[in-house]
Design an enzyme around this catalytic site. Structure first.
Site, mmCIF file in Angstrom:
data_model
loop_
_atom_site.group_PDB
_atom_site.id
_atom_site.type_symbol
_atom_site.label_atom_id
_atom_site.label_comp_id
_atom_site.label_asym_id
_atom_site.label_seq_id
_atom_site.Cartn_x
_atom_site.Cartn_y
_atom_site.Cartn_z
ATOM 1 N N ASP A 1 0.849 -1.183 0.000
ATOM 2 C CA ASP A 1 0.000 0.000 0.000
ATOM 3 C C ASP A 1 0.889 1.239 0.000
ATOM 4 O O ASP A 1 1.968 1.233 0.595
ATOM 5 C CB ASP A 1 -0.911 0.015 1.237
ATOM 6 C CG ASP A 1 -1.965 -1.080 1.208
ATOM 7 O OD1 ASP A 1 -2.339 -1.503 0.096
ATOM 8 O OD2 ASP A 1 -2.422 -1.501 2.285
ATOM 9 N N ASP B 1 -7.098 -1.642 -4.316
ATOM 10 C CA ASP B 1 -8.172 -1.327 -3.372
ATOM 11 C C ASP B 1 -9.150 -0.336 -3.989
ATOM 12 O O ASP B 1 -10.371 -0.468 -3.841
ATOM 13 C CB ASP B 1 -7.591 -0.730 -2.084
ATOM 14 C CG ASP B 1 -6.699 -1.715 -1.340
ATOM 15 O OD1 ASP B 1 -6.916 -2.935 -1.488
ATOM 16 O OD2 ASP B 1 -5.801 -1.263 -0.615
#
Length: 214
Positions: free
Chosen positions: A173, A187
């Site tokens: 991330d 995501d």
């Protein structure tokens, strides 16, 4: 063959010919009720309905999924190579930064102790989307499912190939808004696809292209 008299009492008989009734343009356009409801004896009614809806939109689904997966994979390779173990890069001051974080949980860092379970769920989602694709005639649904599929493949790739091990890998991330969880493009694709599915469901549009009203 019936005969008709022509020319009164003294006239001669002329054979009366019967001709097939002409089908008017209106009748040919709207069809008769029997023609509208009758299905072929060979069971090809489903093929006729499919032809009426158009061709399946599997190509759209695959294209959207491939783009979402490619953007996610390339972005992760770039940030890992250039930003990991470095200070965060400010994109919009401190409101939005790029900061590499290894996440073993679900989207937005949820469920870090369930890596294997989340990996299995991602695999199930991919199988379900593949099954739905067999009756997919709606372009909006193809886009929505393509986003879900690409996002699921993106994070699943991390879980399979990244450390600490197969099916236990940590997802990369790097998008870090202030006062919000760090996430990635996969995501984002999953969330956008989910929102689009909710909208399509509320509008009554099904994956097969039909519209229902409650």
């Amino acid at each position: 063959m019936p005969e008709g008299r022509v020319g009164g009492e003294g006239g001669r008989y002329r054979p009366h010919m019967s001709y097939p009734r002409r089908v008017t343009e209106v009748e040919r356009t709207i069809g008769t009720p029997d023609e509208a409801t009758q299905e072929p004896a060979d069971g090809s009614g489903g093929d006729a309905q499919a032809a009426h809806r158009g061709r399946r939109r599997v190509g759209v689904l695959i294209s959207v999924a491939a783009l979402a997966y490619a953007f996610d994979l390339i972005s992760k390779l770039i940030v890992v190579a250039n930003l990991e173990h470095h200070a965060p890069i400010q994109v919009i001051g401190t409101v939005l930064q790029l900061d590499v974080v290894r996440n073993r949980g679900a989207a937005f860092g949820i469920g870090e102790a369930l890596t294997i379970v989340l990996t299995a769920i991602a695999a199930v989602v991919i199988v379900v989307i593949a099954r739905i694709a067999r009756r997919l005639y709606s372009v909006p649904w193809a886009i929505a499912l393509g986003l879900l599929l690409g996002g699921a493949f993106g994070n699943l790739t991390d879980r399979v190939f990244r450390s600490p091990g197969v099916f236990q890998g940590a997802v990369v991330d790097f998008i870090a808004p202030t006062h919000f969880a760090v996430f990635n493009l996969a995501d984002s694709a999953i969330v956008c696809g989910g929102i689009l599915i909710v909208i399509l469901s509320f509008r009554g549009l099904d994956p097969d292209g039909t519209v229902h009203r409650d």
